[in-house]
Motif scaffolding. Structure first.
Motif: not given
Length: 605
Positions: A209-214, A216-225, A228-232
């Motif tokens: 839950q904390q990782a998912a919240k983190c 959400d606040a990150m700028n991954t510069f790409s929707a694909e990236t 990928g994090f959400e899938h992992t």
């Protein structure tokens, strides 16, 4: 083992009695003992100690040979041993667990087993896959426990529970083998070692839950990236915090040789050490193309998750473009007499300043997002285009620096400029349309030198009804609309819906509705207003000289389509106006000769 039915033994295989700790001895192969020794299951860490060796020959009577493990039996065969080792009925339901020998079955060959299973060769993939599916997979996914405290549960649910139970009771140990044979660079066969590593339980609910919240606040510069994090995060459970491969092992001397001529980044040290002549270093690129042209090619190489392609043609093109720009700047500075004088307060000046401001903001946004190709487009190409359009309008140079940027001002002035360009282009098209196929009259009086531009600053009729429906179905904060079917139902309740059938309404209204929906998504609710956020007549009147020059006209008038007296100036050509009524942002131009204009009561200057 829980639910054990039999035990397989290699008759000619060499087994040994290996010390596991101070009190227990396991009968197993030297290969398995070495694995266990590196998994903290050996009296001497990482060093197996064998008390006795022998073959796996199985007979029903004791043997005098000290080299054989004769009558090898499971502890479950004798009640006394069952009690000693705490073996329960649900673990071994049979009193006797048969030990089956596999004659001629080597340690590294499955040929005999395949023959026994009537599989003709290891290439008989379909039969092998079916055998696996019918036994292991199907048993695991569809099987149900029928004995013991886990009776009635699915096998895949009971398996981890049984594992935990046996480990807790101390009647079993964990043993790990590599999935396949692994050889080290020294030529040794690898084992699985239990090392001092940290393992994070990524699947733990609170951490996840904390990782998912983190994230959400990150700028991954790409929707694909981000995807990928959400899938992992969705499947990751346990993973070791270690790294033994990848860019960390890249030889230092290969770091400067990153860019290849074919555009792909090569990080394979073995391939790179054998390759000759197919690498382009950054230093080589700068020497060949210059630093500025190299930056162009690198910026154009690709954004986001795309493969970066350094294209030499782009670098060469950048050299030509930059050289051309330098030459133009030098010419303008040298020939100062051609510069325009006076204040920079015309419509064209305001549009040019606005285009500069837009380019600055868009470029800054792209740089912050590390979208360098987009930054190159807005920071160089868009600025060039704005400069060229400005020069085309004034045929001279402009010396106004950008002013403060306003989001609303940008939208209004951009639509302001778009309308002016559209009006001019439609006027030019209308002029060519009237002239098409006609023989130019010899007299100057019959030349089409007058332009009448009719403007309607408010939407009316069916377009007004469409806009009012769209206004009621628009979510301004989200910039989204209700479904098309809901919009069509609302149109059916308007007067236009009462006058026409559904098919006629859709044919007439839907193209306009789609256009306005797209515009509203881009600029917001003001796109649905019944009037543009500026005066069209003022825009056109301010640019009369520019319109006359571009269209080759001598006299131009901007008239209101709502003024009936203004219709009379079009003479017999007023039918063109009636056939194509103007609307906001869509004026109608009619072209006349001086004779026609004066004949209709117009005053020629």
């Amino acid at each position: 083992m829980y639910g054990q039915t039999n035990c397989w033994v290699l008759p000619d295989g060499i087994y040994g009695a290996f010390e596991i700790n101070e009190t227990d001895v396991f009968i197993l192969t030297a290969r398995a003992a070495l694995n266990l020794a590196y998994q903290h299951l050996s009296r001497i860490p990482e060093k197996p100690t064998c008390l006795y060796k022998g073959t796996g020959i199985v007979t029903s009577v004791p043997s005098d040979s000290p080299d054989d493990f004769m009558a090898l039996r499971d502890p479950a065969t004798k009640p006394a041993l069952r009690d000693k080792y705490g073996v329960k009925d649900e673990c071994v339901p049979n009193d006797v667990v048969p030990i089956i020998h596999i004659p001629e079955f080597g340690l590294k060959s499955a040929e005999k087993v395949c023959l026994d299973l009537k599989i003709k060769s290891q290439n008989d993939r379909e039969k092998l896959a079916e055998a696996k599916r019918m036994t292991y997979l199907k048993g695991f996914t569809d099987g149900t426990m029928i004995i013991g405290e886990f009776s009635g549960r699915k096998v895949q649910e009971a398996k981890p529970l049984i594992k935990h139970k046996l480990l807790k009771e101390g009647t079993t140990v964990l043993y790990n083998e590599p999935e396949k044979k692994v050889m080290s660079r020294s030529g040794d066969e690898c084992v699985v070692a239990l090392t001092d590593q940290w393992y994070i339980t990524y699947g733990e609910a609170e951490w996840k839950q904390q990782a998912a919240k983190c994230l959400d606040a990150m700028n991954t510069f790409s929707a694909e990236t981000c995807n990928g994090f959400e899938h992992t995060l969705g499947w990751l459970n346990q993973w070791a915090c270690s790294s033994s491969f990848g860019i960390a092992l890249l030889p230092e001397r290969y770091w400067p040789r990153g860019f290849c001529c074919n555009g792909h980044l090569m990080l394979n040290s073995e391939k790179m050490s054998k390759s000759t002549g197919n690498f382009l270093t950054l230093q080589d690129a700068i020497i060949e193309y210059s630093s500025d042209a190299t930056r162009f090619a690198l910026a154009d190489a690709g954004d986001g998750m795309d493969d970066a392609n350094f294209v030499s043609e782009t670098a060469n093109s950048a050299i030509m473009r930059l050289t051309k720009e330098i030459s133009w700047m030098e010419d303008v500075i040298h020939d100062g007499s051609s510069l325009r004088a006076g204040p920079c307060n015309t419509f064209t000046d305001r549009v040019f300043a606005n285009e500069i401001n837009i380019a600055i903001k868009e470029t800054e946004k792209s740089y912050n997002a590390f979208m360098f190709r987009d930054a190159l487009k807005s920071g160089f190409y868009d600025l060039q285009l704005a400069r060229d359009e400005y020069r085309l309008s004034w045929r001279s140079r402009h010396e106004l620096y950008p002013r403060s940027y306003s989001k609303n001002g940008k939208q209004v002035l951009t639509r302001f400029h778009s309308f002016d360009e559209k009006a001019a282009s439609e006027a030019e098209f209308g002029s060519k349309k009237l002239k098409k196929g006609a023989t130019p009259p010899p007299s100057v009086e019959n030349k089409m030198s007058v332009g009448l531009i009719y403007v309607n600053e408010y939407y009316s009729g069916w377009k007004e009804q469409c806009l009012r429906v769209l206004q009621s179905k628009f979510d301004s904060p989200e910039r989204s609309f209700a479904p098309d079917q809901e919009i069509i139902e609302a149109l059916k309740n308007c007067s236009i819906g009462q006058e026409m059938n559904l098919k006629q309404v859709q044919k007439l209204c839907m193209p306009f509705i789609r256009f306005k929906k797209d515009e509203a998504r881009e600029v917001g609710a003001q796109a649905l207003d019944l009037k543009l956020p500026f005066s069209e007549m003022d825009v056109l009147r301010e640019n009369l000289e520019l319109i006359k020059r571009q269209l080759g006209l001598e006299h131009v008038e901007v008239l209101s389509a709502c003024d009936e007296t203004a219709h009379a100036k079009a003479g017999e050509n007023v039918k063109l106006l009636n056939q194509n009524l103007p609307s906001p942002g869509d004026p109608v131009a009619i072209f006349l000769s001086r004779q026609q204009f004066e004949g209709a009561g117009g005053v020629y200057p």
